[in-house]
Design a protein around this motif. Structure first.
Motif, PDB file in Angstrom:
ATOM      1  N   ILE A   1      86.795  61.884  12.673  1.00 27.95           N
ATOM      2  CA  ILE A   1      87.504  60.908  12.245  1.00 27.95           C
ATOM      3  C   ILE A   1      87.236  60.091  10.982  1.00 27.95           C
ATOM      4  CG2 ILE A   1      87.944  58.476  13.109  1.00 27.95           C
ATOM      5  CD1 ILE A   1      87.746  59.623  16.111  1.00 27.95           C
ATOM      6  N   ALA A   2      85.892  60.101  10.809  1.00 30.58           N
ATOM      7  CA  ALA A   2      85.521  59.461   9.568  1.00 30.58           C
ATOM      8  C   ALA A   2      85.966  60.178   8.328  1.00 30.58           C
ATOM      9  CB  ALA A   2      83.833  59.332   9.587  1.00 30.58           C
ATOM     10  N   LEU A   3      85.639  61.602   8.239  1.00 26.68           N
ATOM     11  CA  LEU A   3      86.170  62.333   7.116  1.00 26.68           C
ATOM     12  C   LEU A   3      87.884  62.403   7.016  1.00 26.68           C
ATOM     13  CD1 LEU A   3      83.645  65.384   7.492  1.00 26.68           C
ATOM     14  CD2 LEU A   3      83.431  63.267   5.848  1.00 26.68           C
ATOM     15  N   ALA A   4      88.218  62.214   8.123  1.00 25.09           N
ATOM     16  CA  ALA A   4      89.733  62.255   8.116  1.00 25.09           C
ATOM     17  C   ALA A   4      90.240  60.820   7.276  1.00 25.09           C
ATOM     18  CB  ALA A   4      90.472  62.238   9.314  1.00 25.09           C
ATOM     19  N   ALA A   5      89.402  59.821   7.608  1.00 27.96           N
ATOM     20  CA  ALA A   5      89.962  58.401   6.876  1.00 27.96           C
ATOM     21  C   ALA A   5      89.448  58.475   5.703  1.00 27.96           C
ATOM     22  CB  ALA A   5      89.107  57.654   7.625  1.00 27.96           C
ATOM     23  N   LEU A   6      88.517  59.244   5.172  1.00 26.46           N
ATOM     24  CA  LEU A   6      87.981  59.276   3.798  1.00 26.46           C
ATOM     25  C   LEU A   6      88.809  60.262   2.971  1.00 26.46           C
ATOM     26  CD1 LEU A   6      84.099  59.399   3.857  1.00 26.46           C
ATOM     27  CD2 LEU A   6      85.573  57.731   3.271  1.00 26.46           C
TER      28      LEU A   6
ATOM     29  N   SER B   1      93.308  60.260   3.864  1.00 25.16           N
ATOM     30  CA  SER B   1      93.929  58.893   3.357  1.00 25.16           C
ATOM     31  C   SER B   1      93.342  58.869   1.920  1.00 25.16           C
ATOM     32  CB  SER B   1      93.392  57.617   4.451  1.00 25.16           C
ATOM     33  OG  SER B   1      93.970  58.009   5.560  1.00 25.16           O
ATOM     34  N   THR B   2      92.128  59.278   1.706  1.00 23.77           N
ATOM     35  CA  THR B   2      91.312  58.897   0.422  1.00 23.77           C
ATOM     36  C   THR B   2      91.474  57.510   0.063  1.00 23.77           C
ATOM     37  OG1 THR B   2      93.607  59.895  -0.717  1.00 23.77           O
ATOM     38  CG2 THR B   2      91.717  61.332  -0.243  1.00 23.77           C
ATOM     39  N   ALA B   3      91.361  56.892   0.805  1.00 24.66           N
ATOM     40  CA  ALA B   3      91.259  55.185   0.646  1.00 24.66           C
ATOM     41  C   ALA B   3      89.840  54.819   0.035  1.00 24.66           C
ATOM     42  CB  ALA B   3      91.720  54.462   1.656  1.00 24.66           C
ATOM     43  N   ALA B   4      89.898  54.167  -1.106  1.00 20.17           N
ATOM     44  CA  ALA B   4      88.660  53.676  -1.507  1.00 20.17           C
ATOM     45  C   ALA B   4      89.049  52.134  -1.901  1.00 20.17           C
ATOM     46  CB  ALA B   4      88.282  54.276  -2.933  1.00 20.17           C
TER      47      ALA B   4
ATOM     48  N   GLY C   1      80.167  48.793  11.335  1.00 17.99           N
ATOM     49  CA  GLY C   1      80.176  49.986  11.225  1.00 17.99           C
ATOM     50  C   GLY C   1      79.627  50.381   9.859  1.00 17.99           C
ATOM     51  N   LEU C   2      79.819  49.591   8.776  1.00 23.73           N
ATOM     52  CA  LEU C   2      79.045  49.943   7.394  1.00 23.73           C
ATOM     53  C   LEU C   2      77.746  50.330   7.545  1.00 23.73           C
ATOM     54  CD1 LEU C   2      80.769  47.417   5.188  1.00 23.73           C
ATOM     55  CD2 LEU C   2      81.421  49.589   5.476  1.00 23.73           C
ATOM     56  N   LYS C   3      77.145  49.760   8.247  1.00 21.01           N
ATOM     57  CA  LYS C   3      75.682  50.088   8.368  1.00 21.01           C
ATOM     58  C   LYS C   3      75.538  51.596   9.197  1.00 21.01           C
ATOM     59  CE  LYS C   3      73.714  45.305   9.135  1.00 21.01           C
ATOM     60  NZ  LYS C   3      73.206  44.357  10.103  1.00 21.01           N
ATOM     61  N   ARG C   4      76.323  51.855  10.025  1.00 13.79           N
ATOM     62  CA  ARG C   4      76.214  53.258  10.733  1.00 13.79           C
ATOM     63  C   ARG C   4      76.801  54.419   9.820  1.00 13.79           C
ATOM     64  NH1 ARG C   4      78.722  50.080  14.744  1.00 13.79           N
ATOM     65  NH2 ARG C   4      80.661  51.189  14.653  1.00 13.79           N
ATOM     66  N   ASP C   5      77.736  53.982   8.895  1.00 19.83           N
ATOM     67  CA  ASP C   5      78.332  54.721   8.070  1.00 19.83           C
ATOM     68  C   ASP C   5      78.151  54.641   6.498  1.00 19.83           C
ATOM     69  OD1 ASP C   5      79.910  56.758   7.138  1.00 19.83           O
ATOM     70  OD2 ASP C   5      81.829  56.101   7.998  1.00 19.83           O
ATOM     71  N   PRO C   6      76.835  54.702   6.236  1.00 18.95           N
ATOM     72  CA  PRO C   6      76.889  54.386   4.606  1.00 18.95           C
ATOM     73  C   PRO C   6      77.726  55.065   3.547  1.00 18.95           C
ATOM     74  CG  PRO C   6      74.860  55.417   5.383  1.00 18.95           C
ATOM     75  CD  PRO C   6      75.684  55.109   6.559  1.00 18.95           C
ATOM     76  N   ILE C   7      78.093  56.018   3.858  1.00 15.93           N
ATOM     77  CA  ILE C   7      78.865  56.951   2.606  1.00 15.93           C
ATOM     78  C   ILE C   7      80.167  56.393   2.793  1.00 15.93           C
ATOM     79  CG2 ILE C   7      80.087  59.255   2.378  1.00 15.93           C
ATOM     80  CD1 ILE C   7      77.156  59.447   1.745  1.00 15.93           C
ATOM     81  N   SER C   8      80.877  55.882   3.901  1.00 10.74           N
ATOM     82  CA  SER C   8      82.185  55.135   3.916  1.00 10.74           C
ATOM     83  C   SER C   8      82.008  53.909   3.076  1.00 10.74           C
ATOM     84  CB  SER C   8      82.592  55.003   5.211  1.00 10.74           C
ATOM     85  OG  SER C   8      82.953  56.050   5.764  1.00 10.74           O
TER      86      SER C   8
END
Length: 608
Positions: free
Chosen positions: A5-10, A13-16, A51-58
């Motif tokens: 899910i996380a990679l799909a979102a990144l 959607s390639t959203a930054a 969520g940002l703490k759990r997923d620092p790459i995102s």
């Protein structure tokens, strides 16, 4: 499943998002906000911060650098449990808020948050995780497909300060650890009989071969220290060059070799010969979930398959019209062969593609105001796909920029196997990936600071890719595809998305083989075998994702047709497009309800 899910979102959607090095400010009330609105906004804020703490790459993709010294823990049982607990808690807290007391905008946000959280939570159930965590990498969404570029100095990770360079070294070490952790998960899957197809494994081996071949200063990971910004002393530059070279040779390449050797010497023999989920224990249940999570609609595989067959038949008739328009004598299959083989359609160089896309963008820009009242501030750049991943990458893709201007949005075009990059497909590809496709969709959402973070920076595939395909249908209004060959390219792209409904369900629910799927795509379109092969192998690697394009486009087009019928002469496409785009990526049921309310209000034209 969370990793997917996380990679799909990144990646899908390639959203930054904007370059925030500090936390977003806590929510403040807007005019008209009630106590319930503020409770909802606080829930969104707290959920996003956790969520940002759990997923620092995102977080770094979002430009948030507070956790930039961390790579993240994506494969552990503790991480999965934390994700599950967070989503359960969010739903409990949401249930305490009275939706009827919210503003209209916050009611939309409430609906989106509930829909997304419920779907994500189903993906984090123990029975689904058991089928996904033991297949932690594939050749399309694996960390090895995006992290090297992310850390290359040309990707999303910043390299403006000494701390940025030091943090990247720490993250690179985390990437190496993840590869070793992935081997452990793969071994668990081998014991349980839940494994990747051999085809996916061979593709991953090829990717790691390419990465391993980049040694020393030729490594993608060495890119950041080839050029330094002002303010980093010569002594620090020398130290960092030595540190990066040592890490590449002593940490990164050895980890990639361990993964490559494990895949080739142990995992490949245990991998399955079947390519579809129907050939894997529990695969039918997983595929049913993936259909809903990707389309946001409760559709069955058979229903989707029949819809695809119907769309393929319709588009074939439209292709016959274009064949006759150019005066081609022969069957449609003969015309496909002509389009694949005639040298007039083959670019002479990568530079010709670059210049062609630049010219297309200039033509569209002259007409864009006729269709859109909301225009993104984020700049757009055109670049070739990086060489290390071009073989397995799509023909075109988009990565979002930042609205503060520190990073533009990027439209990537693929120059691998140049003779297969037919020039008759350029205009429709630009419409989808760049303007008014993903560049508009992603930029307008993230530039809207009034939205909660999960709506600005998150999303779903049905909306994002449905919008991209819908953007292709605007060719008459934007003055492109006036040449019959370019119009054929547009039909070919639409046909691709229709065939995806047939082929993805064929592979994962009906037992279709790789070669059967490739043959079907070649029989119904002029696409090159190289592209058809990459497409089919993509569907094998990431089941269900390809269904979202056509389902999303049909939903958006259906909403537009409904609005036209209801509003008549009052219908203004600028107002419709603003209504679709100004609240980020909505689940299809939520989007349909929003358009219904817009119609009831008389279809106003929004501006921001």
């Amino acid at each position: 499943m969370y990793l997917k899910i996380a990679l799909a979102a990144l990646l899908a959607s390639t959203a930054a998002v904007p370059a925030y090095s500090q936390a977003l400010a806590p929510p403040v009330p807007l005019p008209g906000d009630s106590a319930e609105d503020m409770k909802l906004k606080r829930l969104f804020y707290d959920s996003d911060e956790a969520g940002l703490k759990r997923d620092p790459i995102s977080a770094i993709f979002r430009g948030d650098l507070r956790y930039a010294d961390q790579f993240g823990d994506y494969l552990s049982d503790a991480h999965i449990a934390a994700e599950r607990a967070a989503n359960e808690g969010n739903l409990r807290n949401l249930a305490t808020i009275d939706r009827a007391k919210l503003t209209a905008v916050d009611q939309v946000a409430y609906d989106v948050f509930r829909n997304q959280t419920e779907i994500a939570l189903r993906g984090l159930s123990q029975d689904i995780v058991a089928l996904t965590i033991v297949r932690p990498l594939d050749h399309f969404f694996g960390f090895q497909t995006f992290y090297p570029d992310f850390a290359s100095g040309q990707g999303a990770a910043p390299f403006k300060t000494l701390a940025d360079y030091e943090n990247n070294l720490k993250r690179n070490a985390g990437y190496a650890r993840l590869l070793d952790e992935a081997i452990v998960r793969f071994r668990e899957g081998m014991k349980a009989g839940i494994v990747q197809p051999k085809l996916v494994v061979r593709n991953m081996i090829g990717q790691f071969d390419n990465l391993i071949a980049e040694q020393g200063e030729a490594s993608t990971f060495y890119g950041p220290v080839k050029k330094f910004p002002e303010g980093i002393s010569p002594a620090d530059q020398a130290r960092l060059r030595a540190a990066y070279a040592a890490q590449i040779s002593d940490v990164i390449v050895p980890a990639e070799k361990r993964m490559r050797d494990f895949l080739a010497n142990s995992y490949l023999a245990a991998a399955r010969d079947s390519v579809g989920l129907s050939g894997m224990p529990g695969g039918d249940k997983l595929y049913a979930y993936l259909i809903e999570s990707n389309t946001t609609l409760p559709l069955g595989a058979e229903e989707v398959h029949k819809l695809g067959l119907s769309e393929v038949a319709r588009i074939l008739k439209a292709m016959e019209v274009q064949k006759n328009a150019v005066g081609f004598k022969g069957t449609l299959a003969d015309f496909f062969t002509f389009l694949r083989t005639d040298k007039r359609f083959v670019p002479e160089s990568a530079a010709q593609l670059r210049d062609g896309y630049t010219a297309i963008g200039a033509r569209i820009q002259k007409r864009i105001g006729e269709q859109f009242s909301l225009l993104p501030k984020t700049a757009l750049e055109i670049r070739p796909v990086p060489a290390y991943k071009e073989k397995t990458d799509a023909g075109g893709s988009y990565q979002g920029g930042t609205p503060d201007g520190s990073r533009p949005g990027v439209f990537y075009y693929n120059t691998y196997d140049l003779p297969s990059r037919y020039m008759w497909e350029m205009e429709t590809l630009f419409l989808h990936e760049a303007v008014p496709g993903h560049h508009f969709q992603i930029s307008l959402a993230q530039e809207n600071a009034a939205l909660p973070a999960f709506m600005r920076f998150g999303g779903n595939t049905a909306y994002s890719e449905g919008w991209g395909l819908y953007a292709e249908t605007l060719w008459p209004e934007l003055g492109v595809e006036t040449d019959p060959y370019q119009r054929m390219g547009g039909l070919n792209d639409e046909m691709l998305r229709a065939m995806r409904l047939v082929v993805d369900t064929g592979i994962h629910a009906k037992g279709w083989t790789r070669d059967q799927s490739i043959d079907y795509m070649l029989a119904n379109s002029p696409m090159a075998r190289t592209d058809a092969t990459a497409e089919v192998e993509r569907y094998i690697a990431i089941p269900g994702q390809a269904l979202a394009y056509k389902i999303g486009q049909l939903t958006i087009s259906g909403a537009k047709a409904k609005a036209k019928a209801a509003l008549g002469a009052k219908f203004d496409p600028r107002g419709f497009h603003a209504e679709v785009l100004d609240t980020g990526a909505l689940p299809m049921p939520v989007l349909e309800k929003k358009i219904d309310r817009w119609i009831a209000a008389g279809g106003p034209v929004a501006a921001r």
